[in-house]
Design an enzyme around this catalytic site. Structure first.
Site, PDB file in Angstrom:
ATOM      1  N   GLU A  54      43.633  70.697 -16.701  1.00 53.48           N
ATOM      2  CA  GLU A  54      43.144  71.053 -15.376  1.00 53.48           C
ATOM      3  C   GLU A  54      41.637  70.799 -15.317  1.00 53.48           C
ATOM      4  O   GLU A  54      40.884  71.337 -16.128  1.00 53.48           O
ATOM      5  CB  GLU A  54      43.438  72.527 -15.090  1.00 53.48           C
ATOM      6  CG  GLU A  54      42.971  73.003 -13.734  1.00 53.48           C
ATOM      7  CD  GLU A  54      43.229  74.482 -13.509  1.00 53.48           C
ATOM      8  OE1 GLU A  54      42.768  75.015 -12.477  1.00 53.48           O
ATOM      9  OE2 GLU A  54      43.865  75.129 -14.368  1.00 53.48           O
ATOM     10  N   ASP A  65      37.856  82.687  -8.532  1.00 57.63           N
ATOM     11  CA  ASP A  65      37.302  82.528  -9.869  1.00 57.63           C
ATOM     12  C   ASP A  65      36.522  83.769 -10.299  1.00 57.63           C
ATOM     13  O   ASP A  65      35.757  84.339  -9.512  1.00 57.63           O
ATOM     14  CB  ASP A  65      36.369  81.318  -9.929  1.00 57.63           C
ATOM     15  CG  ASP A  65      37.110  80.016  -9.701  1.00 57.63           C
ATOM     16  OD1 ASP A  65      38.300  79.955 -10.067  1.00 57.63           O
ATOM     17  OD2 ASP A  65      36.511  79.078  -9.167  1.00 57.63           O
ATOM     18  N   TYR A 178      52.356  77.476 -10.358  1.00 58.23           N
ATOM     19  CA  TYR A 178      51.294  78.199 -11.061  1.00 58.23           C
ATOM     20  C   TYR A 178      51.502  79.689 -10.838  1.00 58.23           C
ATOM     21  O   TYR A 178      51.336  80.197  -9.730  1.00 58.23           O
ATOM     22  CB  TYR A 178      49.928  77.761 -10.523  1.00 58.23           C
ATOM     23  CG  TYR A 178      48.744  78.157 -11.376  1.00 58.23           C
ATOM     24  CD1 TYR A 178      48.629  79.428 -11.929  1.00 58.23           C
ATOM     25  CD2 TYR A 178      47.707  77.258 -11.619  1.00 58.23           C
ATOM     26  CE1 TYR A 178      47.542  79.787 -12.706  1.00 58.23           C
ATOM     27  CE2 TYR A 178      46.608  77.600 -12.394  1.00 58.23           C
ATOM     28  CZ  TYR A 178      46.536  78.861 -12.928  1.00 58.23           C
ATOM     29  OH  TYR A 178      45.451  79.225 -13.697  1.00 58.23           O
TER      30      TYR A 178
END
Length: 267
Positions: A54, A65, A178
């Protein structure tokens, strides 16, 4: 990049093949442009046994994040990293040894437009895409545009995702699903979230696509535990912390190789 060259086919075909051979998939994360020698880390990851990599395209206002990945993105942006420069670096590597999956926020997709953005990814040799702030209900256009360009758009699912929506994510995702292990941001953690394997197992009941579990997987032991429920694991912040602390491609690759060995031993 050294190592076996990826044969013709999609990201999903590649991951399915390795999974069906009994391998626990390993996808490490790297912020594009984080260091002057950042592409050497890509080579080290491939040599350490990554099944896909990734590549984060840094964005100034991330929402998903944690502290470490934000710090990595800020370091890359301070060095002048842009989408075009990162893709040019990737293209300069030639044929990837393993599939590359770009991850970024939708603002950067909109900047050039989905068609131009996805075409640029594919031209650079990237065959997968993750856009964490793109809602399922609004993902149709990008999914179609990406597929037309030869890029698999992987969708995300969280522990709070209800069963009907999980089934829809499994149906519409491409490449893999994911699985976000917890309700929170990325980052290193002392233990794997209790919700992690349960989520992976729920997703696998509704789709045959590979399910990769990420967020907070920081050690070989946690990777093994995650791999018992999912088809594979994503390792991000633990690697970026080492890079930010000054570790070069060789020691970071050695750490990733220790995770690969632990996953292989578990099989």
């Amino acid at each position: 990049m050294t190592g076996p060259t990826m044969t013709a086919g999609t990201l999903e075909t590649h991951l399915r093949s390795r999974r069906d051979d009994g391998r626990t998939l390993l996808m490490p994360y790297l912020t594009g442009g984080i260091t002057p020698d950042w592409t050497d880390h890509l080579r080290a990851y491939a040599e350490a046994g990554a099944d896909a990599i990734e590549v984060g395209l840094p964005f100034s206002d991330p929402t998903l994040d944690g502290v470490t990945i934000q710090e990595a993105s800020n370091a890359a942006l301070a060095r002048g990293a842009t989408v075009r420069r990162i893709l040019a670096d990737v293209a300069g590597l030639g044929e990837p040894a393993v599939p590359l999956v770009a991850s970024t926020y939708y603002n950067l997709v909109l900047r050039d437009g989905p068609e131009a953005f996805c075409a640029a990814l594919r031209q650079a040799g990237i065959t997968g895409l993750i856009v964490p702030d793109l809602p399922l209900d609004e993902a149709g256009e990008l999914t179609d545009v990406a597929a037309a360009a030869g890029v698999d758009l992987a969708l995300l699912a969280s522990p709070a995702t209800p069963e009907p929506r999980l089934a829809e994510i499994g149906r519409r995702s491409r490449g893999f699903v994911y699985a976000v292990s917890l309700m929170g941001t990325t980052g290193e953690r002392a233990a794997l979230a209790e919700s992690a394997t349960a989520l992976a197992e729920r997703i696998k009941r509704s789709t045959d696509r590979p399910v990769l579990l990420g967020f907070g997987i920081s050690t070989p032991e946690q990777a093994v535990a995650a791999g018992r429920g999912a088809d594979g694991v994503v390792i991000g912040a633990a690697l970026m912390r080492q890079v930010l602390d000054g570790s070069g491609p060789r020691p970071v690759g050695a750490f990733l190789a220790s995770i690969r060995r632990a996953l292989d031993k578990e099989i």
